[in-house]
Write a protein that holds these residues in place. Structure first.
Motif, PDB file in Angstrom:
ATOM      1  N   PRO A 105       0.817  -1.204   0.000  1.00  0.00           N
ATOM      2  CA  PRO A 105       0.000   0.000   0.000  1.00  0.00           C
ATOM      3  C   PRO A 105       0.851   1.254   0.000  1.00  0.00           C
ATOM      4  O   PRO A 105       1.951   1.296   0.543  1.00  0.00           O
ATOM      5  N   ALA A 106       0.335   2.307  -0.629  1.00  0.00           N
ATOM      6  CA  ALA A 106       1.054   3.575  -0.683  1.00  0.00           C
ATOM      7  C   ALA A 106       1.004   4.246   0.680  1.00  0.00           C
ATOM      8  O   ALA A 106       0.017   4.167   1.403  1.00  0.00           O
ATOM      9  N   VAL A 107       2.090   4.885   1.053  1.00  0.00           N
ATOM     10  CA  VAL A 107       2.143   5.625   2.302  1.00  0.00           C
ATOM     11  C   VAL A 107       2.275   7.102   1.966  1.00  0.00           C
ATOM     12  O   VAL A 107       3.126   7.494   1.168  1.00  0.00           O
ATOM     13  N   THR A 108       1.391   7.911   2.531  1.00  0.00           N
ATOM     14  CA  THR A 108       1.403   9.329   2.198  1.00  0.00           C
ATOM     15  C   THR A 108       1.741  10.151   3.428  1.00  0.00           C
ATOM     16  O   THR A 108       1.563   9.717   4.564  1.00  0.00           O
ATOM     17  N   ALA A 109       2.206  11.359   3.195  1.00  0.00           N
ATOM     18  CA  ALA A 109       2.534  12.264   4.289  1.00  0.00           C
ATOM     19  C   ALA A 109       1.250  12.876   4.848  1.00  0.00           C
ATOM     20  O   ALA A 109       0.218  12.917   4.190  1.00  0.00           O
ATOM     21  N   ASP A 110       1.333  13.358   6.097  1.00  0.00           N
ATOM     22  CA  ASP A 110       0.181  14.032   6.684  1.00  0.00           C
ATOM     23  C   ASP A 110      -0.099  15.333   5.950  1.00  0.00           C
ATOM     24  O   ASP A 110       0.787  15.942   5.346  1.00  0.00           O
ATOM     25  N   LYS A 123      -3.829  13.576  -1.158  1.00  0.00           N
ATOM     26  CA  LYS A 123      -3.538  12.925   0.120  1.00  0.00           C
ATOM     27  C   LYS A 123      -4.789  12.327   0.752  1.00  0.00           C
ATOM     28  O   LYS A 123      -4.770  11.198   1.260  1.00  0.00           O
ATOM     29  N   LEU A 124      -5.893  13.070   0.700  1.00  0.00           N
ATOM     30  CA  LEU A 124      -7.129  12.547   1.268  1.00  0.00           C
ATOM     31  C   LEU A 124      -7.614  11.322   0.504  1.00  0.00           C
ATOM     32  O   LEU A 124      -8.061  10.335   1.099  1.00  0.00           O
ATOM     33  N   ALA A 125      -7.524  11.379  -0.828  1.00  0.00           N
ATOM     34  CA  ALA A 125      -7.971  10.248  -1.646  1.00  0.00           C
ATOM     35  C   ALA A 125      -7.156   9.002  -1.318  1.00  0.00           C
ATOM     36  O   ALA A 125      -7.710   7.903  -1.172  1.00  0.00           O
ATOM     37  N   ARG A 126      -5.840   9.165  -1.166  1.00  0.00           N
ATOM     38  CA  ARG A 126      -4.999   8.014  -0.839  1.00  0.00           C
ATOM     39  C   ARG A 126      -5.273   7.498   0.558  1.00  0.00           C
ATOM     40  O   ARG A 126      -5.299   6.290   0.793  1.00  0.00           O
ATOM     41  N   ASP A 127      -5.491   8.417   1.498  1.00  0.00           N
ATOM     42  CA  ASP A 127      -5.791   7.990   2.867  1.00  0.00           C
ATOM     43  C   ASP A 127      -7.127   7.254   2.932  1.00  0.00           C
ATOM     44  O   ASP A 127      -7.275   6.272   3.662  1.00  0.00           O
ATOM     45  N   GLU A 128      -8.126   7.747   2.183  1.00  0.00           N
ATOM     46  CA  GLU A 128      -9.429   7.078   2.161  1.00  0.00           C
ATOM     47  C   GLU A 128      -9.297   5.685   1.552  1.00  0.00           C
ATOM     48  O   GLU A 128      -9.880   4.717   2.048  1.00  0.00           O
ATOM     49  N   GLN A 129      -8.539   5.586   0.463  1.00  0.00           N
ATOM     50  CA  GLN A 129      -8.312   4.285  -0.165  1.00  0.00           C
ATOM     51  C   GLN A 129      -7.625   3.331   0.803  1.00  0.00           C
ATOM     52  O   GLN A 129      -7.962   2.139   0.886  1.00  0.00           O
ATOM     53  N   GLN A 130      -6.645   3.859   1.551  1.00  0.00           N
ATOM     54  CA  GLN A 130      -5.930   3.024   2.510  1.00  0.00           C
ATOM     55  C   GLN A 130      -6.846   2.564   3.632  1.00  0.00           C
ATOM     56  O   GLN A 130      -6.783   1.407   4.075  1.00  0.00           O
ATOM     57  N   GLY A 255      -7.290   4.301  10.544  1.00  0.00           N
ATOM     58  CA  GLY A 255      -7.084   5.418   9.628  1.00  0.00           C
ATOM     59  C   GLY A 255      -5.900   6.266  10.055  1.00  0.00           C
ATOM     60  O   GLY A 255      -5.388   6.162  11.166  1.00  0.00           O
ATOM     61  N   ARG A 256      -5.450   7.126   9.151  1.00  0.00           N
ATOM     62  CA  ARG A 256      -4.317   8.005   9.438  1.00  0.00           C
ATOM     63  C   ARG A 256      -4.822   9.251  10.155  1.00  0.00           C
ATOM     64  O   ARG A 256      -5.609  10.011   9.614  1.00  0.00           O
ATOM     65  N   GLU A 257      -4.365   9.418  11.396  1.00  0.00           N
ATOM     66  CA  GLU A 257      -4.757  10.588  12.167  1.00  0.00           C
ATOM     67  C   GLU A 257      -3.677  11.664  12.058  1.00  0.00           C
ATOM     68  O   GLU A 257      -2.499  11.370  11.960  1.00  0.00           O
ATOM     69  N   SER A 258      -4.119  12.899  12.062  1.00  0.00           N
ATOM     70  CA  SER A 258      -3.186  14.031  12.041  1.00  0.00           C
ATOM     71  C   SER A 258      -3.874  15.210  12.704  1.00  0.00           C
ATOM     72  O   SER A 258      -5.042  15.130  13.112  1.00  0.00           O
TER      73      SER A 258
END
Length: 313
Positions: A105-110, A123-130, A255-258
């Protein structure tokens, strides 16, 4: 009355039907890491970030790499769902092979305060996909099947949640109503408990709580559990207090929290996937009832919104 479960001690491994598949390892780390001690988090982050490198290490080597102890490494492996470190190493080797094949899976920055909106979209699209991929990887089909079966046969379904989780519950309620199910999703915690008192065997109660410890969600679920209803928890913390009163647990991605995207936002995507799976499952198993009910609701709404549609005063 049902027999209540004994809560697990903090830091003890959550029960697992089977160790996570290699593809689900990173998702599992993201799900349970916030509830780990800091030393266990270092081990979990290491194995998720470099599965190939960690797979080559002995338990002593991984302990030295992460500045922890061998006991911490073993406890982390067990909390992630593996019987021991040897099983974790095998999963790491398999995960490394999948990464090498380009399926990682792709890892994106905050998201940063000064990010242009074009970057925010990506970034949001990738985080949602993840979040969707993580939730799908960690969702137990056996637990899902049991939850769907109970909901299909239920006389009534109550859904408990507060804040964003209540919005997810409202979404599920609306879907169920459109296929002829009797469903309630009270936003008021007092009303939720009042409703739960009316439940009995043959009814279903669903609690939606990202943290697994929201008191206003756990209390009505406990009441429903004590009154014999089948109980379901949709949570990002399957080892949280809500599990004491859940017959079936459906785990969502943390999910990715920031700073700009707190847990309430990041957890919603996984929750929506789970409730959609529940709805589709119920609709499939009650198709003879669901199809005409859906058609009737579509027709009623189309008539209401059409220019020629007449409404009563």
């Amino acid at each position: 009355m049902k027999e209540t479960f004994t809560p697990q001690a903090s830091g003890s491994p959550a029960p697992q039907t089977a160790p996570p598949a290699p593809a689900a390892l990173a998702a599992k780390v993201r799900t349970v890491a916030p509830s780990m001690t800091r030393s266990m988090q270092r081990v979990a982050e290491a194995v998720a970030g470099d599965p190939a490198g960690c797979a080559a290490l002995t338990v002593t080597g991984l302990a030295e790499r992460t500045g922890t102890s061998e006991a911490t490494v073993v406890r982390t492996a067990r909390l992630l769902g593996y019987p021991g470190y040897r099983d974790l190493r095998l999963a790491l080797a398999a995960a490394a092979a999948q990464q090498e094949a380009g399926r990682a899976p792709a890892v994106t920055a905050d998201i940063a305060v000064d990010d242009p909106l074009s970057d925010v979209i990506i970034k949001l699209a990738r985080d949602e996909q993840q979040a969707l991929a993580d939730t799908a990887a960690g969702l137990d089909p056996v637990q899902l099947e049991a939850a769907v079966a109970a909901m299909t046969a239920a006389r009534r379904i109550d859904i408990y949640g507060v804040g964003n989780s209540n919005l997810v519950g409202q979404d599920l309620m609306h879907k169920l109503l459109r296929i002829g199910s009797v469903a309630h999703a009270p936003a008021d915690p007092h009303l939720a408990v009042t409703n739960a008192v009316q439940l009995r065997a043959g009814d279903v109660a669903i609690a939606i709580t990202h943290s697994g410890r929201t008191a206003d969600v756990i209390e009505p679920l406990r009441v429903a559990f004590d009154h014999g209803a089948t109980t379901i928890a949709i949570t990002g913390r399957p080892d949280g207090p809500v599990a004491q009163y859940a017959d079936h647990i459906l785990t969502t991605s943390t999910g990715r929290e920031s700073e700009l995207r707190p847990a309430a936002m990041s957890s919603r995507t996984g929750q929506l996937l789970v409730v959609d799976c529940l709805f589709i499952g119920v609709a499939q198993r009650s198709y003879e009832r669901a199809a005409p009910a859906l058609a009737a609701s579509y027709e009623a709404l189309a008539h209401r919104h059409s220019p020629g549609g007449r409404q009563r005063a």
